[in-house]
Design an enzyme around this catalytic site. Structure first.
Site, PDB file in Angstrom:
ATOM      1  N   HIS A 174      14.035 -28.021 -32.917  1.00  0.00           N
ATOM      2  CA  HIS A 174      15.039 -28.340 -33.938  1.00  0.00           C
ATOM      3  C   HIS A 174      14.661 -29.629 -34.642  1.00  0.00           C
ATOM      4  CE1 HIS A 174      17.186 -25.640 -31.195  1.00  0.00           C
ATOM      5  NE2 HIS A 174      17.909 -25.293 -32.229  1.00  0.00           N
ATOM      6  N   GLU A 181      13.904 -13.977 -39.864  1.00  0.00           N
ATOM      7  CA  GLU A 181      13.370 -14.858 -40.903  1.00  0.00           C
ATOM      8  C   GLU A 181      12.354 -14.160 -41.791  1.00  0.00           C
ATOM      9  OE1 GLU A 181      13.637 -15.743 -37.740  1.00  0.00           O
ATOM     10  OE2 GLU A 181      15.328 -17.106 -38.013  1.00  0.00           O
TER      11      GLU A 181
END
Lengths: 394, 390
Positions: free
Chosen positions: A198, A128
């Site tokens: 999540h 990322e």
């Protein structure tokens, strides 16, 4: 991942007795007394059913004919449409991220690689920080970079790049350079079974950083217009997409590109007694709370979708509070330091004498996002309704 | 009719008594151990290599077989429970990779430390937790190892630090554990596992540098199952020689489908680390039969033929079974009995996991901080608070 979302949202479209059961349990939670509430084994029989009910009902907006022909799309299809329009219009636009080539884990980039080529839609390795840093470089050099972070929970390795590099580029170079062409998209928010990593909503972390813009849409129509505005905007933007709405939200969305201005909150429903402010999925929750308040308490609520978190539309919210005198802000992120605290603080500064009751924030608990306790964690309509009732009777 | 029933019952009782006697008789005919040739490991920056032969005793063989079979059955049971929606959330299954967790555990001591990523059920078992606690954690019940609050990706045991959801985040932690091992001078090491996808994360390289600089007793283990979620290693990595990625850290590439190969390589690497020479990198070439998680069918980025081929040629349990039977270390019947035992254990555990109650609602606010006097967790609005006890 996408298949799980499909399966769960298919189950959630049923509103059954499970809601009433859950509501009864949750009403017992209200009150400052520490309740001895145990999940009874006998309730285990309908646990499965209880869990399948979503905490919100999606309210589609009426069809907007202003922008030409519309098509029925859900949230991920409207994102694909926006990206399609961007890549068609801007030859320098590139889309990259983990697994975007085959269409993305939420199908947001389906078909784009075939249409525009593998040099414009490509996968990155699992990094990322690398994705965002790379995106900043692409943008600084004049191209339009649309980076995808697979889940907002994974954006933290890139936090340094966003806050220290992207946000400050223009400022520190005295406007010589900028990475305005960068837009970062990430799925955001609770999804029913996401657990700790999540389901997070990190907008508050980024709200503390001048130099970037943060946008959260509530529906497919809003998402396409706002995403196109973010891509056009000459500042680095983070676009959070409520993942629970990817399939659950279906609306008529114009096929041609159109732009919804950033930093403008929208009053969805006018009212005179209480102002309710939220963004993303929570807008649908407070809409339901508004109708519950109207039916049961005879209270008229003004519902505002904030849309842009940073820079946020202070005027619209304050004007509304000046009219109604009461404000409730709701978001899924934890209470302490959540964006509601910024709104609350500013509103009390601007509208102190207009306030009839303390500003109420209905948010998630100050705990990590739980796995098994999710239904009790999220600020659903019952908690919002409870807070609203207490505000009215203050 | 009655006579027939009597005959049948006599035969059946006779049959149940027979196997014990047969095993006793047969045990005398089994070899005590056997020596096997194992695949040579590729090395990077090393003069020595792990040995190319391994000795397997009958006892060890039966133990490895039972543990691998338990892990396999447990994962298949988790798959079943997930499809029945008794397990929810995310579930990443380890079947196909059993030789890795069993081989690694066989090469280290219980006092050594292990940390891995989210595909952790196998390690949770080999590190000592019973199957029922693992399955109960998957179903989110109070009997689970993390009290039902962690779920699939967050399972912990003594000297096993999880169970980590964020890719690559566990690797710097592993180096830290290794530093503690070195500091405490108890001759312990730390096994830090990650996958082929995580191998491209920046923090891994930061960790390599720190571990090599300070000569930490850390074995970095890359479980290369060829796919990072849906991306094959060729499409994700500039160099797929993961054992060389440590650059200045010596590396070994190991056949991760052969439990003996993994064991010997681990012993080799553990000895290296314990001698104070610094970290080592091991790449285990393995394969997972299931998709990345339960929502991934696992066939959109690889062919069914490929999965079938690995299953038929390199299945770790099959390899061990063939070796043992062909070298007279065990009989097929004996192994079948172990299978039956394992099945029963898993069934009982699944029963427990399904019937156990969920954690009480008070747990929502607990364990945020350490040993503060009970404070109130601010909640949905100023009138709802939960007590947090740590």
């Amino acid at each position: 991942m996408a298949a799980a979302v499909v399966a769960s949202t298919a189950r959630w479209v049923r509103v059954r007795a499970g809601v009433v059961e859950a509501a009864r349990l949750r009403c017992q939670l209200g009150g400052s007394r520490f309740g001895r509430l145990f999940l009874l084994p006998s309730a285990a029989g309908d646990v499965a059913q209880r869990r399948h009910v979503a905490h919100f009902t999606f309210h589609p907006d009426p069809e907007n004919r202003k922008y030409g022909q519309t098509q029925k799309m859900n949230l991920f299809q409207s994102i694909t449409s926006a990206l399609d329009n961007s890549l068609a219009k801007d030859p320098t636009a590139v889309i990259f991220g983990e697994d975007v080539a085959f269409g993305g884990v939420f199908r947001c980039t389906v078909g784009l690689r075939d249409k525009y080529g593998k040099d414009r839609v490509f996968n990155t390795p699992l990094c990322e920080q690398g994705i965002v840093g790379f995106g900043i470089g692409v943008a600084v050099n004049g191209a339009t970079a649309i980076a995808e972070i697979q889940f907002a929970d994974y954006i933290f390795p890139a936090f340094d790049q966003i806050v220290n590099e992207a946000a400050k580029y223009r400022y520190r170079s005295g406007d010589l350079f900028n990475c305005g062409g960068l837009t970062i998209r990430a799925p955001w928010g609770c999804v029913g079974h996401g657990a700790l990593y999540h389901s997070q909503c990190p907008e508050a972390f980024f709200a503390h950083c001048p130099g970037i813009k943060i946008v959260v849409p509530r529906s497919p129509f809003q998402a396409k217009g706002l995403l196109l505005s973010c891509i056009e905007d000459k500042n680095p933007c983070i676009f959070f997409e409520p993942k629970i709405l990817y399939r659950a939200a279906v609306e008529q969305v114009p096929v041609e590109p159109y732009y919804i201005p950033l930093s403008q909150a929208e009053v969805l429903q006018e009212g005179s007694d209480v102002t309710l402010v939220a963004w993303g999925t929570q807008v649908h929750v407070i809409r339901e709370v508004a109708s519950m308040a109207r039916e049961k308490l005879g209270v008229s609520c003004e519902v505002i979708d904030l849309k842009t978190i940073l820079p946020w539309d202070i005027d619209t919210v304050c004007k509304s509070v000046a009219k109604t005198g009461r404000l409730m802000i709701s978001h899924e992120a934890p209470l302490t330091g959540g964006f509601a605290s910024e709104i609350s603080s500013t509103v009390q500064e601007e509208c102190f004498l207009n306030l009839e009751a303390p500003i109420s924030r209905v948010c998630g608990y100050d705990t990590p996002f739980p796995h098994i306790f999710e239904t009790f964690y999220i600020p659903d309509k019952w908690k919002c309704y409870d807070a609203l009732r207490k505000m009215i009777n203050y | 009719m009655r006579k027939m029933l009597a005959v049948v019952s006599r035969v059946l009782t006779g049959a149940s008594q027979k196997p014990a006697g047969r095993v006793l008789l047969a045990a005398r005919n089994f070899a005590n151990d056997a020596s096997f040739d194992i695949k040579k490991c590729d090395v990077h920056r090393l003069e020595d290599e792990p040995p190319t032969t391994a000795v397997l005793t009958r006892e060890e063989g039966l133990k490895y077989y039972k543990i691998m079979q338990t892990v396999r059955r447990m994962e298949l049971k988790a798959d079943q429970l997930y499809k029945q929606k008794i397990i929810r959330g995310f579930c990443h299954l380890y079947d196909g990779q059993e030789a890795c967790c069993v081989g690694l555990e066989a090469g280290i001591n219980p006092t050594d430390h292990v940390i891995t990523a989210y595909r952790a059920h196998g390690f949770t078992y080999t590190r000592g937790l019973p199957v029922r606690e693992i399955l109960a954690e998957l179903t989110g019940r109070r009997g689970g190892c993390a009290k039902g609050k962690g779920g699939s990706m967050h399972m912990y045991a003594k000297n096993f630090y999880g169970g980590n959801g964020i890719v690559g985040a566990q690797v710097p932690l592993g180096a830290g554990i290794a530093l503690a091992c070195k500091y405490n001078e108890k001759d312990e090491i730390c096994l830090t596992l990650y996958g082929d996808g995580a191998a491209n994360q920046g923090q891994i390289f930061e960790t390599y540098n720190m571990a090599a600089l300070w000569k930490l007793p850390c074995i970095f283990i890359c479980e290369n199952n060829r796919y990072g979620m849906g991306t094959s290693v060729e499409r994700a990595a500039a160099s797929t020689d993961y054992y060389k990625r440590g650059d200045f850290i010596p590396g070994i590439r190991v056949d991760g489908m052969d439990v003996l190969c993994v064991r010997e390589a681990t012993k080799f690497a553990a000895a290296y680390c314990r001698s104070g020479k610094g970290p080592m990198l091991m790449e285990l070439q393995t394969y997972r039969y299931h998709g990345h998680s339960m929502s991934d069918p696992g066939v959109s980025y690889r062919t069914r033929e490929e999965i079938q081929e690995v299953r038929s040629k390199s299945d770790p349990i099959m390899l061990l079974k063939d070796r043992m039977v062909n070298n007279n270390l065990a009989s097929i019947e004996e192994l079948k009995e172990i299978d039956v035992e394992v099945r029963k254990e898993i069934e009982d555990a699944a029963q427990f996991a399904t019937a156990d109650p969920e954690p009480p609602l008070e747990e929502l606010g607990n364990h945020i901080y350490c040993r503060e006097p009970p404070f109130e967790v601010r909640g949905a609005n100023q009138w709802i608070k939960y007590k947090s006890v740590s």
